[in-house]
Scaffold this motif. Sequence first.
Motif: not given
Length: 583
Positions: A511, A514-515, A570, A574
């Motif tokens: 994730r 992708e972010k 996650e 991030a």
Amino acid sequence: MEAIEVPVLIVGGGGCGLSASVFLSDQGVDHLLVERHSDTSRIPKAHYLNQRTMEIFRQHGIADDVLAEAAPLELFGKVRWMTTLAGDGPMDRRLIHEMDAFGGGELTETYAAAGPVLPAKLPQMWLEPILKRHAEERNPGRVLFGHEVTTFSDEGDHVLAELRNVESGETTTVKAKYLIGADGGKFVGPKVGIRMEGPPGLVNTTTAYFSADLSEWWEEGTLITHFLSPEDPDLSSNLIEMGPSWGKKCEQWGLHFAPGPPGRWDAETVVPRIRELLRIPDLEITVHKVTDWIVDAILADRYRVGRVLIAGDAAHKQPPAVGLGLNTGIQDAHNLAWKLAAVLSGQAPESFIDTYEAERRPIGRQNVDWAVSAAQHHQTVIDAIGAGHNIPAGLRGRRLAAYFDQSWLGDTTRARALEIFHTHRGGCQSLDMEIGFGYEEGALVPDGSEPPVRVPMRNEHTPTSRPGHRLPHAWLAKDGERLSTLDLTGTGGFTLIVGAEGDAWAEAAARAAEKFSVPVTTVRVGVDGAYEDVDGGWAAVRGIGEAGALLVRPDQHVAWRGTDGAEDAERVLAEVFATVLDR
């Protein structure tokens, strides 16, 4: 020639500039390299490629070509001190001392445990054509020798440079987002106001590069052989194989004379001095070049001014002791290439490039200081057997004779000298200087841990997965293939290494990739169908539990370490990517 527009302009086609070209190509960065000389170096210059540099070459598919031409470790893994090479006098051809060095002899097992590839010996005149070939293959038509940048200016959002074909005089304009000065500090750095800090040139050294057949007298196995003359300190020198064959088959040599005034010898007058030093009065010698060069110990006050960056000798110059000069420059380029790629691809803001100086300048400082320390200490080694310049002429012969005397006093003299010789391990066995350096700030997330304790001589290395350090090497296996943990890292993205219970981190990495629009490869170790830890080597150095994870940068340095699982993996990843990429 029409005007050229490229993201990066490299000025300088030596070992550092050509390496930068290869690394940028592997990052997918379009660039132009220009070098004012028509071809690569014609003099050997640097000749030792340390373990970290060889790991980088392995990552970029260059190591095999280097090893195909380099001296094997058994032919350079010692340092030796002698009186003369030949002669039949009572003090001629006497071995004073030798010790294992640079991964040779008894050191090999330790070096082999620390990394997937061992150091190599290949002088720059043979290395640079290999790098040039790889650079041209990966960036066709954009590696221009015989071209020089005559002027350039930083226009705020780009650099504008004037390029001249040295042979034809034809000029063209180059517009680049960034300019890398890998020109040895001759032009780029001074033009943007970068100052080299440090004492004035330490000493002048005269080096003769020549061809001769020394097979009758040469004893194989050394990276460098020091000759300590009992009569004339000006004849104290060191002799180095320069290839292209090795051992007794070596055709070319580099002879560094003791420091002295520049211009003391030329290609004709140096010949009798070489014969006198080696004690071979009728030796046939072809002199290729005699150079006078200043031993410097200087560091740039900045590695970046606007859109101009410097690397290699343009950023730091040091004594050749320990062989850190070219290696540091290649490692500069390795650090810078992926960061430029991240900015130019939009993965990171322009300010991200500041992490290059934050990481590499402290390493430059460290390596300059270490080389100076090792060079100064070598004089102590020479003095230990009474052969230094400060020993009165009448005492030199007697001091050396006492060293070889087969009496109880001679035994004591040798024992005392041996203890001094042993301290030279800081100059030729400093594995931790080669692979143990770490970044304390930059493109990383510190975890509050202390760095491993470094022994004063830097001859012992403690692998660590602490953020900022090189990913520790361990052997893994998968589907019958054996590879190093360092082989898990590609050249164009991050690698997340997780254990058997690291599913949450793996999912979070997908994730985050992708972010943040960054490539992330997740590697599992210890899970069925994934990589197997060979003999527990990875478990011993990973520094994380089975539920932990390591984020590794494209340059094989650890960016972040999660020693265990997290409630919100996650969110954590991030924040990690935002910090690492300065977003």
